[in-house]
Design a protein around this motif. Structure first.
Motif, mmCIF file in Angstrom:
data_model
loop_
_atom_site.group_PDB
_atom_site.id
_atom_site.type_symbol
_atom_site.label_atom_id
_atom_site.label_comp_id
_atom_site.label_asym_id
_atom_site.label_seq_id
_atom_site.Cartn_x
_atom_site.Cartn_y
_atom_site.Cartn_z
ATOM 1 N N ILE A 132 0.842 -1.193 0.000
ATOM 2 C CA ILE A 132 0.000 0.000 0.000
ATOM 3 C C ILE A 132 0.880 1.246 0.000
ATOM 4 O O ILE A 132 2.064 1.178 0.313
ATOM 5 C CB ILE A 132 -0.937 0.060 1.230
ATOM 6 C CG1 ILE A 132 -0.108 0.018 2.531
ATOM 7 C CG2 ILE A 132 -1.957 -1.050 1.207
ATOM 8 C CD1 ILE A 132 -0.917 0.288 3.775
ATOM 9 N N VAL A 150 -3.773 -8.318 6.581
ATOM 10 C CA VAL A 150 -5.175 -8.020 6.878
ATOM 11 C C VAL A 150 -5.961 -9.324 6.956
ATOM 12 O O VAL A 150 -6.043 -10.058 5.968
ATOM 13 C CB VAL A 150 -5.793 -7.117 5.782
ATOM 14 C CG1 VAL A 150 -7.207 -6.714 6.157
ATOM 15 C CG2 VAL A 150 -4.925 -5.889 5.548
ATOM 16 N N TYR A 166 -8.181 -2.195 -3.689
ATOM 17 C CA TYR A 166 -8.201 -1.874 -2.259
ATOM 18 C C TYR A 166 -7.469 -0.565 -2.006
ATOM 19 O O TYR A 166 -6.707 -0.082 -2.842
ATOM 20 C CB TYR A 166 -7.556 -2.998 -1.447
ATOM 21 C CG TYR A 166 -6.116 -3.291 -1.823
ATOM 22 C CD1 TYR A 166 -5.064 -2.613 -1.211
ATOM 23 C CD2 TYR A 166 -5.803 -4.249 -2.781
ATOM 24 C CE1 TYR A 166 -3.753 -2.873 -1.553
ATOM 25 C CE2 TYR A 166 -4.491 -4.517 -3.134
ATOM 26 C CZ TYR A 166 -3.471 -3.825 -2.517
ATOM 27 O OH TYR A 166 -2.168 -4.085 -2.860
ATOM 28 N N ARG A 167 -7.738 0.011 -0.833
ATOM 29 C CA ARG A 167 -7.071 1.252 -0.464
ATOM 30 C C ARG A 167 -7.022 1.376 1.045
ATOM 31 O O ARG A 167 -7.826 0.778 1.768
ATOM 32 C CB ARG A 167 -7.814 2.441 -1.068
ATOM 33 C CG ARG A 167 -9.248 2.595 -0.580
ATOM 34 C CD ARG A 167 -9.986 3.660 -1.371
ATOM 35 N NE ARG A 167 -11.380 3.798 -0.931
ATOM 36 C CZ ARG A 167 -12.284 4.517 -1.577
ATOM 37 N NH1 ARG A 167 -11.946 5.168 -2.673
ATOM 38 N NH2 ARG A 167 -13.523 4.599 -1.127
ATOM 39 N N LEU A 168 -6.086 2.173 1.502
ATOM 40 C CA LEU A 168 -5.946 2.445 2.928
ATOM 41 C C LEU A 168 -6.824 3.643 3.271
ATOM 42 O O LEU A 168 -6.773 4.672 2.603
ATOM 43 C CB LEU A 168 -4.485 2.758 3.260
ATOM 44 C CG LEU A 168 -4.162 3.109 4.711
ATOM 45 C CD1 LEU A 168 -4.303 1.877 5.599
ATOM 46 C CD2 LEU A 168 -2.756 3.678 4.819
ATOM 47 N N GLU A 188 -6.484 3.112 11.155
ATOM 48 C CA GLU A 188 -6.490 2.884 9.725
ATOM 49 C C GLU A 188 -7.043 1.507 9.414
ATOM 50 O O GLU A 188 -6.947 0.588 10.218
ATOM 51 C CB GLU A 188 -5.070 3.014 9.161
ATOM 52 C CG GLU A 188 -4.509 4.424 9.295
ATOM 53 C CD GLU A 188 -2.987 4.445 9.292
ATOM 54 O OE1 GLU A 188 -2.392 3.375 9.546
ATOM 55 O OE2 GLU A 188 -2.414 5.509 9.065
ATOM 56 N N SER A 189 -7.623 1.363 8.229
ATOM 57 C CA SER A 189 -8.151 0.067 7.809
ATOM 58 C C SER A 189 -8.023 -0.041 6.296
ATOM 59 O O SER A 189 -7.717 0.926 5.611
ATOM 60 C CB SER A 189 -9.616 -0.087 8.238
ATOM 61 O OG SER A 189 -10.417 0.924 7.637
ATOM 62 N N ILE A 190 -8.244 -1.255 5.803
ATOM 63 C CA ILE A 190 -8.197 -1.496 4.365
ATOM 64 C C ILE A 190 -9.615 -1.635 3.843
ATOM 65 O O ILE A 190 -10.426 -2.372 4.400
ATOM 66 C CB ILE A 190 -7.406 -2.776 4.047
ATOM 67 C CG1 ILE A 190 -5.946 -2.609 4.455
ATOM 68 C CG2 ILE A 190 -7.504 -3.116 2.565
ATOM 69 C CD1 ILE A 190 -5.198 -1.549 3.679
#
Length: 408
Positions: A132, A150, A166-168, A188-190
């Protein structure tokens, strides 16, 4: 946890550096609990770890502890063997760095934790992580490229044209649905996002990155088929020599003179040019144009356009407009002969069809010492060169469509 990673130009060892602070905290927790199994069982990561393979030995890897000559024979590539050596050296350096940074009570400091175990553990974690781009506001790391592990998300397989991306996202992001999760407040999460309508039962895939096959094999333990990001490195002299070997260039051609001519026009003649499955990359295609000039007038015309491009008075479109059908066909013939010769050169010990048969039969004799990845890599190299040759044949038949055929 977000983990720092190297961000070198080659996208080589693209994830694996951990924070010393996190390592020390984990080591201190371990020191305060004599029952290791109890500590692991009580960890919030236990369900996640339970989803991992029971045996890391089941993960495909390059052969270990075999004679170098056997490794070269299986890989059918000195360059690949050099990459494997470089990767092993990097892993060894990481092993020593982690042991040095680990607290005395941490497992990495134990004499029983060997380089072999570390290598397999690194491969297991690396093959299940995703790359990422970290934001500058990240609380876990400075801005730059990084990797994350994750839960559940790590089960998504790779595909060059994936169904999802996907993105942070941060805990304060309006698109993040973590309002009821106090543990992740402000964290933070994905976020997994569909790229298309996904039917029930259709596999959700992601892209692990625009990496060539050698990196996919080293870091993820598999070799993609028809990988659009794979390439074969060549030099201008290598292309011309292969064409000469195939009879497409006169043996009296002074390759050094041609190489100097191409370099004088500002084109790269080193081993940095790439052949893709779609054919030569644009810089190599144009370098071949310079290599095949037939008279002084053509040379001066090409030099004039290149100087204009350098001064922003022209662009690459002008180079394409200079091409006539005869020049394009001649260049395609040279490239076709060279790519075919290169495939034959690396097929001396086994052809693409023979490699495919070995893999199809799962031949235990031919695939001994864990050499399956090597066979897959060498077969994909041959497939790539053959595909590039086919593209050149198509250009010979339809020179006006060269740019579209070569995807340039």
């Amino acid at each position: 946890p977000v983990i720092n990673a190297n961000d070198d130009d080659d996208n080589d060892e693209h994830h694996h550096h951990s924070h010393h602070r996190e390592l020390e905290e984990w080591g201190n927790d371990k020191a305060n609990n004599n029952d290791e199994e109890s500590l692991l069982d009580s960890s919030s990561y236990r369900p996640f770890l339970n989803s991992w393979p029971n045996s890391i030995s089941s993960i495909p890897s390059f052969p270990e502890n075999i004679p170098r000559e056997e490794l070269v024979r299986e890989a059918q590539s000195d360059v690949l063997v050099e990459e494997i050596d470089k990767h092993k050296s990097w892993v060894s350096d990481q092993f020593e760095a982690v042991k040095k940074a680990a607290p005395p009570t941490f497992i990495f400091s134990s004499p029983s934790f060997s380089l072999e175990k570390f290598t397999r553990a690194l491969q297991l974690a690396g093959s299940r992580s995703i790359s990422i781009q970290l934001p500058s506001s990240s609380s876990s790391s400075s801005s730059g490229k990084g990797s994350v592990l994750v839960p559940l998300f790590d089960m998504a397989n790779h595909h060059p044209n994936p169904t999802a991306t996907y993105r942070l996202v941060s805990g304060s992001d309006d698109n993040n649905n973590n309002d009821d999760d106090d543990d992740n407040e402000g964290g933070e999460s994905i976020e997994l996002v569909a790229r298309k309508d996904i039917s029930e039962g259709e596999e959700i895939t992601i892209s692990y990155g625009a990496y060539p096959n050698s990196i996919m094999a080293k870091c993820y333990g598999f070799v993609p088929t028809n990988n659009p990001y794979d390439f074969e490195r060549v030099s201008m002299r290598g292309i011309l020599q292969a064409a000469m070997d195939a009879g497409a260039l006169l043996e009296t051609t002074d390759l050094s003179k041609v190489e100097n001519l191409v370099a004088a026009l500002g084109f790269d003649t080193t081993n940095n040019s790439r052949i893709l499955a779609t054919g030569p990359e644009e810089s190599l295609w144009m370098s071949l144009r310079a290599a095949l000039v037939t008279n002084d007038d053509e040379y001066e015309e090409l030099l004039e356009v290149l100087e204009a491009i350098e001064m922003d008075e022209a662009d690459d479109e002008d180079l394409w407009e200079m091409d006539n059908d005869a020049d394009i066909v001649r260049r395609a013939k040279i490239a076709h002969a060279a790519f075919t010769a290169l495939e034959h050169r690396i097929s001396a010990k086994s052809t693409l069809e023979e490699d495919e048969e070995i893999l199809l039969r799962n031949d235990t004799t031919a695939l001994s010492c864990g050499s399956r990845l090597l066979v897959e890599l060498r077969s994909e190299r041959k497939r790539l060169l053959r595909s590039a040759s086919w593209r050149m044949a198509a250009v010979m038949g339809r020179p006006r469509e060269a740019r579209e055929i070569l995807s340039l």
